[in-house]
Design a protein around this motif. Structure first.
Motif, mmCIF file in Angstrom:
data_model
loop_
_atom_site.group_PDB
_atom_site.id
_atom_site.type_symbol
_atom_site.label_atom_id
_atom_site.label_comp_id
_atom_site.label_asym_id
_atom_site.label_seq_id
_atom_site.Cartn_x
_atom_site.Cartn_y
_atom_site.Cartn_z
ATOM 1 N N ARG A 34 33.958 51.246 45.147
ATOM 2 C CA ARG A 34 32.773 51.180 44.936
ATOM 3 C C ARG A 34 32.587 51.977 46.182
ATOM 4 N NH1 ARG A 34 30.366 46.369 43.135
ATOM 5 N NH2 ARG A 34 32.224 46.218 41.348
ATOM 6 N N ALA A 35 31.706 52.006 47.541
ATOM 7 C CA ALA A 35 31.277 52.316 48.384
ATOM 8 C C ALA A 35 32.070 52.965 49.591
ATOM 9 C CB ALA A 35 29.872 51.846 49.463
ATOM 10 N N PHE A 36 32.419 54.095 49.738
ATOM 11 C CA PHE A 36 33.063 54.509 50.501
ATOM 12 C C PHE A 36 34.667 55.200 50.390
ATOM 13 C CE2 PHE A 36 30.127 52.743 52.604
ATOM 14 C CZ PHE A 36 29.195 53.902 53.972
ATOM 15 N N GLY A 37 34.752 54.398 49.018
ATOM 16 C CA GLY A 37 36.023 55.449 48.260
ATOM 17 C C GLY A 37 36.745 53.612 47.970
ATOM 18 N N LYS A 38 35.954 52.551 48.572
ATOM 19 C CA LYS A 38 36.859 51.471 48.461
ATOM 20 C C LYS A 38 36.823 50.818 47.190
ATOM 21 C CE LYS A 38 37.268 50.831 52.971
ATOM 22 N NZ LYS A 38 38.285 51.193 54.000
ATOM 23 N N LYS A 74 32.033 37.623 36.888
ATOM 24 C CA LYS A 74 32.883 38.642 37.008
ATOM 25 C C LYS A 74 33.863 38.386 38.181
ATOM 26 C CE LYS A 74 30.875 41.810 36.880
ATOM 27 N NZ LYS A 74 30.691 43.152 36.684
ATOM 28 N N ILE A 75 35.341 38.497 38.352
ATOM 29 C CA ILE A 75 35.707 38.152 39.801
ATOM 30 C C ILE A 75 35.618 39.786 39.818
ATOM 31 C CG2 ILE A 75 37.469 37.334 40.898
ATOM 32 C CD1 ILE A 75 38.159 34.853 38.217
ATOM 33 N N GLU A 76 35.565 39.600 41.512
ATOM 34 C CA GLU A 76 35.521 41.268 41.739
ATOM 35 C C GLU A 76 36.933 40.778 42.953
ATOM 36 O OE1 GLU A 76 31.998 42.256 43.681
ATOM 37 O OE2 GLU A 76 31.692 42.350 40.224
ATOM 38 N N LEU A 77 37.717 41.333 43.041
ATOM 39 C CA LEU A 77 39.117 41.829 44.271
ATOM 40 C C LEU A 77 38.992 42.832 44.787
ATOM 41 C CD1 LEU A 77 41.359 39.986 42.309
ATOM 42 C CD2 LEU A 77 39.545 38.480 44.085
ATOM 43 N N GLN A 78 39.270 42.480 46.136
ATOM 44 C CA GLN A 78 38.761 44.290 47.222
ATOM 45 C C GLN A 78 40.840 44.763 46.817
ATOM 46 O OE1 GLN A 78 38.219 42.614 51.032
ATOM 47 N NE2 GLN A 78 35.757 42.625 50.243
ATOM 48 N N GLY A 79 40.644 45.522 46.470
ATOM 49 C CA GLY A 79 41.857 46.497 46.450
ATOM 50 C C GLY A 79 42.134 46.806 45.108
#
Length: 102
Positions: A34-38, A74-79
């Motif tokens: 995603r944004a900023f390389g996350k 959809k389920i979106e999880l950080q990492g």
């Protein structure tokens, strides 16, 4: 009088519709940037009519100690959690052969 499930006709506390639906889901798990390389882990393919996505996302977020949301089915999880999510979903009753890691 207990509530009756409209699908199977059993009382809600004995209903097995969601467990049966979990075994039949074809799930795709992949990581995207995603944004900023996350990195963001996306879980796609779970039918929201048969499985409560909000509840499932909440359980995944607490097990993985991360943030996330449910968007467009959809389920979106950080990492980056691809490998751990398969283990957790299998423990929740989803069929391991129906979970694809991309």
């Amino acid at each position: 009088m207990p509530e009756i499930c409209p699908t199977c006709g059993l009382p809600k506390d004995l209903c097995a519709c969601e467990e049966i639906a979990r075994e039949q889901q074809k799930i795709n798990i992949y990581v995207t940037k995603r944004a900023f390389g996350k990195e963001m882990t996306i879980i796609k393919g779970i039918d929201e009519k048969q499985v409560d996505l909000e509840d499932l996302a909440s359980k995944l977020k607490s097990n993985l100690a991360c943030g996330g949301t449910v968007k467009d089915g959809k389920i979106e999880l950080q990492g980056k959690h691809k490998s751990r999510i398969k283990e957790i979903l299998t423990g929740m009753g989803f069929s391991p052969s129906m979970i694809n890691l991309k």
